[in-house]
Structure formats: C-alpha cells, structure tokens
Design a protein around this motif. Structure first.
Motif, PDB file in Angstrom:
ATOM      1  N   LEU A   1       0.816  -1.215   0.000  1.00 22.67           N
ATOM      2  CA  LEU A   1       0.000   0.000   0.000  1.00 22.67           C
ATOM      3  C   LEU A   1       0.849   1.265   0.000  1.00 22.67           C
ATOM      4  O   LEU A   1       0.391   2.320  -0.427  1.00 22.67           O
ATOM      5  CB  LEU A   1      -0.920  -0.014   1.229  1.00 22.67           C
ATOM      6  CG  LEU A   1      -2.107   0.940   1.250  1.00 22.67           C
ATOM      7  CD1 LEU A   1      -3.065   0.632   0.099  1.00 22.67           C
ATOM      8  CD2 LEU A   1      -2.839   0.851   2.581  1.00 22.67           C
ATOM      9  N   THR A   2       2.081   1.167   0.464  1.00 24.01           N
ATOM     10  CA  THR A   2       2.920   2.358   0.620  1.00 24.01           C
ATOM     11  C   THR A   2       3.869   2.570  -0.555  1.00 24.01           C
ATOM     12  O   THR A   2       4.607   3.561  -0.563  1.00 24.01           O
ATOM     13  CB  THR A   2       3.749   2.257   1.916  1.00 24.01           C
ATOM     14  OG1 THR A   2       4.619   1.112   1.837  1.00 24.01           O
ATOM     15  CG2 THR A   2       2.842   2.102   3.129  1.00 24.01           C
ATOM     16  N   LYS A   3       3.858   1.661  -1.529  1.00 31.59           N
ATOM     17  CA  LYS A   3       4.755   1.819  -2.675  1.00 31.59           C
ATOM     18  C   LYS A   3       4.477   3.134  -3.394  1.00 31.59           C
ATOM     19  O   LYS A   3       3.345   3.475  -3.690  1.00 31.59           O
ATOM     20  CB  LYS A   3       4.579   0.653  -3.650  1.00 31.59           C
ATOM     21  CG  LYS A   3       5.124  -0.671  -3.150  1.00 31.59           C
ATOM     22  CD  LYS A   3       4.868  -1.772  -4.171  1.00 31.59           C
ATOM     23  CE  LYS A   3       5.371  -3.115  -3.677  1.00 31.59           C
ATOM     24  NZ  LYS A   3       5.084  -4.215  -4.635  1.00 31.59           N
ATOM     25  N   GLY A   4       5.538   3.879  -3.664  1.00 30.66           N
ATOM     26  CA  GLY A   4       5.400   5.126  -4.396  1.00 30.66           C
ATOM     27  C   GLY A   4       4.933   6.299  -3.559  1.00 30.66           C
ATOM     28  O   GLY A   4       4.717   7.390  -4.100  1.00 30.66           O
ATOM     29  N   ARG A   5       4.758   6.092  -2.248  1.00 27.29           N
ATOM     30  CA  ARG A   5       4.304   7.192  -1.383  1.00 27.29           C
ATOM     31  C   ARG A   5       5.524   7.908  -0.800  1.00 27.29           C
ATOM     32  O   ARG A   5       6.153   7.448   0.151  1.00 27.29           O
ATOM     33  CB  ARG A   5       3.419   6.657  -0.261  1.00 27.29           C
ATOM     34  CG  ARG A   5       2.088   6.086  -0.699  1.00 27.29           C
ATOM     35  CD  ARG A   5       1.130   7.187  -1.153  1.00 27.29           C
ATOM     36  NE  ARG A   5       0.798   8.131  -0.124  1.00 27.29           N
ATOM     37  CZ  ARG A   5      -0.404   8.249   0.450  1.00 27.29           C
ATOM     38  NH1 ARG A   5      -1.385   7.442   0.089  1.00 27.29           N
ATOM     39  NH2 ARG A   5      -0.634   9.175   1.354  1.00 27.29           N
ATOM     40  N   SER A   6       5.862   9.057  -1.350  1.00 28.07           N
ATOM     41  CA  SER A   6       7.015   9.820  -0.878  1.00 28.07           C
ATOM     42  C   SER A   6       6.728  10.542   0.439  1.00 28.07           C
ATOM     43  O   SER A   6       7.649  11.052   1.076  1.00 28.07           O
ATOM     44  CB  SER A   6       7.431  10.847  -1.934  1.00 28.07           C
ATOM     45  OG  SER A   6       6.352  11.746  -2.216  1.00 28.07           O
ATOM     46  N   ASP A   7       5.450  10.564   0.847  1.00 26.75           N
ATOM     47  CA  ASP A   7       5.098  11.250   2.094  1.00 26.75           C
ATOM     48  C   ASP A   7       5.130  10.317   3.294  1.00 26.75           C
ATOM     49  O   ASP A   7       4.774  10.713   4.408  1.00 26.75           O
ATOM     50  CB  ASP A   7       3.722  11.908   1.984  1.00 26.75           C
ATOM     51  CG  ASP A   7       2.639  10.949   1.487  1.00 26.75           C
ATOM     52  OD1 ASP A   7       2.981   9.790   1.163  1.00 26.75           O
ATOM     53  OD2 ASP A   7       1.474  11.366   1.418  1.00 26.75           O
ATOM     54  N   LEU A   8       5.567   9.064   3.094  1.00 27.01           N
ATOM     55  CA  LEU A   8       5.666   8.109   4.190  1.00 27.01           C
ATOM     56  C   LEU A   8       7.106   7.645   4.357  1.00 27.01           C
ATOM     57  O   LEU A   8       7.835   7.475   3.377  1.00 27.01           O
ATOM     58  CB  LEU A   8       4.776   6.890   3.907  1.00 27.01           C
ATOM     59  CG  LEU A   8       3.269   7.140   3.866  1.00 27.01           C
ATOM     60  CD1 LEU A   8       2.547   5.908   3.321  1.00 27.01           C
ATOM     61  CD2 LEU A   8       2.741   7.494   5.247  1.00 27.01           C
ATOM     62  N   GLN A   9       7.503   7.426   5.604  1.00 32.41           N
ATOM     63  CA  GLN A   9       8.855   6.962   5.907  1.00 32.41           C
ATOM     64  C   GLN A   9       8.781   5.687   6.746  1.00 32.41           C
ATOM     65  O   GLN A   9       8.169   5.670   7.815  1.00 32.41           O
ATOM     66  CB  GLN A   9       9.634   8.033   6.672  1.00 32.41           C
ATOM     67  CG  GLN A   9      11.020   7.597   7.109  1.00 32.41           C
ATOM     68  CD  GLN A   9      11.720   8.648   7.952  1.00 32.41           C
ATOM     69  OE1 GLN A   9      11.375   9.829   7.891  1.00 32.41           O
ATOM     70  NE2 GLN A   9      12.684   8.235   8.762  1.00 32.41           N
ATOM     71  N   GLN A  10       9.397   4.628   6.263  1.00 35.22           N
ATOM     72  CA  GLN A  10       9.418   3.361   6.991  1.00 35.22           C
ATOM     73  C   GLN A  10      10.467   3.431   8.094  1.00 35.22           C
ATOM     74  O   GLN A  10      11.618   3.768   7.840  1.00 35.22           O
ATOM     75  CB  GLN A  10       9.733   2.221   6.018  1.00 35.22           C
ATOM     76  CG  GLN A  10       9.678   0.842   6.645  1.00 35.22           C
ATOM     77  CD  GLN A  10       9.879  -0.266   5.622  1.00 35.22           C
ATOM     78  OE1 GLN A  10       9.562  -0.096   4.447  1.00 35.22           O
ATOM     79  NE2 GLN A  10      10.411  -1.400   6.054  1.00 35.22           N
ATOM     80  N   ILE A  11      10.085   3.094   9.339  1.00 40.27           N
ATOM     81  CA  ILE A  11      11.016   3.233  10.455  1.00 40.27           C
ATOM     82  C   ILE A  11      11.324   1.900  11.142  1.00 40.27           C
ATOM     83  O   ILE A  11      11.991   1.878  12.177  1.00 40.27           O
ATOM     84  CB  ILE A  11      10.507   4.259  11.501  1.00 40.27           C
ATOM     85  CG1 ILE A  11       9.130   3.863  12.029  1.00 40.27           C
ATOM     86  CG2 ILE A  11      10.495   5.659  10.908  1.00 40.27           C
ATOM     87  CD1 ILE A  11       8.630   4.769  13.154  1.00 40.27           C
ATOM     88  N   THR A  12      10.823   0.780  10.595  1.00 42.18           N
ATOM     89  CA  THR A  12      11.209  -0.534  11.095  1.00 42.18           C
ATOM     90  C   THR A  12      11.458  -1.457   9.910  1.00 42.18           C
ATOM     91  O   THR A  12      11.055  -1.163   8.790  1.00 42.18           O
ATOM     92  CB  THR A  12      10.121  -1.179  11.980  1.00 42.18           C
ATOM     93  OG1 THR A  12       8.986  -1.506  11.154  1.00 42.18           O
ATOM     94  CG2 THR A  12       9.708  -0.280  13.130  1.00 42.18           C
ATOM     95  N   GLU A  13      12.113  -2.555  10.188  1.00 40.47           N
ATOM     96  CA  GLU A  13      12.181  -3.627   9.205  1.00 40.47           C
ATOM     97  C   GLU A  13      10.791  -4.265   9.119  1.00 40.47           C
ATOM     98  O   GLU A  13       9.877  -3.905   9.866  1.00 40.47           O
ATOM     99  CB  GLU A  13      13.222  -4.667   9.634  1.00 40.47           C
ATOM    100  CG  GLU A  13      14.639  -4.135   9.727  1.00 40.47           C
ATOM    101  CD  GLU A  13      15.168  -3.683   8.374  1.00 40.47           C
ATOM    102  OE1 GLU A  13      14.804  -4.305   7.353  1.00 40.47           O
ATOM    103  OE2 GLU A  13      15.935  -2.703   8.337  1.00 40.47           O
TER     104      GLU A  13
END
Length: 290
Positions: A242-254
């Motif tokens: 769901l988050t692919k291509g979303r530059s406004d989201l940052q992944q903070i865990t593995e």
C-alpha cells in the motif's frame, strides 16, 4: 395434488435468501417487491411450508429454504454454463462478477487489476463489496473473495498470492517521530484500527509489545491509518504494497514478521466453473502482486 416447484420458484427462493429483503430481491429479479411477495406466498401455499421467517432485519430462510436454495444454485450454474455454450463468440465472456474484499485490498490491488482486465473482457461488469466481514460465498453473496488470512475456510478453493508484509511508518516530512527509538521512548501517537479490526495482526502485535499504549486515533480502516500517518498525525503499521510510491511516508522498522499474513483469492467449488467467475479468478491470481 402435489405442488410442482419450478425453476422460477427456485430463483425466487435463492434470490430472497441472498438479499433478505423483497425490494432487493425484486431489483435482482426485475420485479416489483409486491410481485415477489405474491410469488413467495404462492410457493409457500403450494408447499404448505413456511420458507422464510419475517423479522425486523428482513426475511430469514428456514432450513427448507436453504435446502431449496442449494438446488437453485445448481440450476443457476447449469443455466450459466448453457448460456456460455450458446454464445456466438466463445472467447467473449460476459456477465456480472461479485467480489468481496477489504477497502485496503480493493484500492491497493484489486481495482488496478480489474482495470487491466477491461481490454480482454470488456463485457464483464462488477459488483464490489468492501468490508471487514467475510461475505458468505456459500450463499453466493459474492463470487470471489480477496482476503488476507493465514487459513482460508475449508469450503472454499483458491490461490495464495503470497505474504503480506508490514512495517511501521511515520510521515516523511513533518512527523513528530523520526525513528523506532522514538516510539520505544513513548514519543509517538499511535493510529490504529482497534475497534474496527480488534484481531488485526498489527493490533495484536502492538498490544503484545506496547501493552500500555492506547491509540491516539482509533480509525476503521488501514487506508485511514495510512492517510493520517502521511499527514503527520502519528505512526502506524502499514502493508508495504500500500505504501509503494508514497514519498510522504517513511518506513522506520524492518518488516514485522509477527504481523505477516497471506493474500488469497478464493471462490466456491461450483462457482469456479462459471466462465465469468473463472476468467476473473484466473486474472486476479496472475495479476495481483505484493
């Protein structure tokens, strides 16, 4: 003289079993609700049996109605198969396919896949139901279910697309939290679907590892979790597809392995032989990518 039940009678019973209301049954049958009511009264008088209990929530089928509906489904399958054989252009597939899934899967995966199917089968139409509950495929409320589950029901057949991987996310630009360490330090506001999806793997995981934390925002869908996270209103656990291509989201865990489930495309044993259902089922099985 014993009442001779007809194919039209079976269709009435099956449709009312699926819809539970005279108005909805009439809409599917192309009749007004009063005609459906009169037909039902005629069938019940002929059989000398009550087929439906009238309740505030609608018409609830008796055991006899459910048994007759099973036979009606078999007739429906045979009629559709005969129509397919009679098509002038065998490669064309037409009809309506009813699909049940969640809003997350619908917007993130299913809708784009169906759009790609338009060029191959332009005569197909769709009824799309998005909700957290599993609509009954045994009663043919839907033809196909696209669901995240670790163990699909035994009475359904299907294809496992693959694992749904999830991770924790924050806003990329204006979030209050920049790392998982901030979350562990209690600096994060959680956004989660606790009440709507109490058994969701992300909810179970948070309650296990952050037992004292209560969500600052309780929402009713994973899509809403994502949009609020993107606005910097808190952190949330989201599926990677769901988050692919979303530059406004940052992944903070593995990837959080404990939250992993599988994506399945499911249908009923008999429905999979219908050409319209089979065409969509095969396409979804090949087109859905995680």
């Amino acid at each position: 003289m014993q009442y001779k039940i007809t194919a039209a009678d079976l269709e009435t019973i099956l449709t009312l079993t699926r819809t539970s209301t005279l108005a909805q049954a009439g809409e599917r049958l192309g009749l007004d609700s009063s005609t459906v009511f009169r037909n039902l009264q005629r069938i019940e008088r002929g059989l000398e049996r009550r087929l439906f209990e009238r309740t505030r929530s609608g018409y609830q089928p008796t055991e006899m109605a459910l048994a007759l509906a099973e036979h009606a489904e078999q007739v429906e399958v045979q009629v559709e198969s005969a129509r397919s054989v009679a098509q002038m252009t065998p490669e064309q597939v037409a009809g309506t396919v009813r699909i049940t899934t969640t809003d997350t899967l619908l917007h993130g995966l299913v809708a784009p896949a169906l759009q790609a199917l338009e060029a191959t089968h332009p005569l197909l139409t769709y009824e799309l139901h998005s909700g957290n509950e599993l609509v009954s495929l045994t009663r043919r409320d839907a033809d196909i279910a696209v669901r995240a589950t670790k163990q699909p029901p035994d009475y359904l057949v299907g294809k496992c697309i693959g694992p749904i991987r999830v991770a924790m996310f924050t806003a990329a630009r204006h979030g209050r939290v920049n790392s998982y360490e901030d979350v562990e330090a209690g600096k994060a506001r959680w956004i989660a679907p606790d009440d709507a999806l109490p058994d969701h793997p992300s909810v179970v995981w948070r309650k296990k590892h952050f037992a004292k934390v209560a969500p600052h925002y309780k929402v009713n869908s994973i899509l809403t979790v994502m949009e609020l996270v993107a606005q910097g209103m808190g952190i949330g656990i989201l599926p990677l597809f769901l988050t692919k291509g979303r530059s406004d989201l940052q992944q903070i865990t593995e990837v959080i392995d404990e939250c992993q489930t599988d994506l399945w495309v499911l249908t009923h044993q008999e429905s999979r032989h219908l050409r319209r259902v089979s065409a969509v089922f095969r396409h979804l099985g090949a087109a859905l990518k995680l």
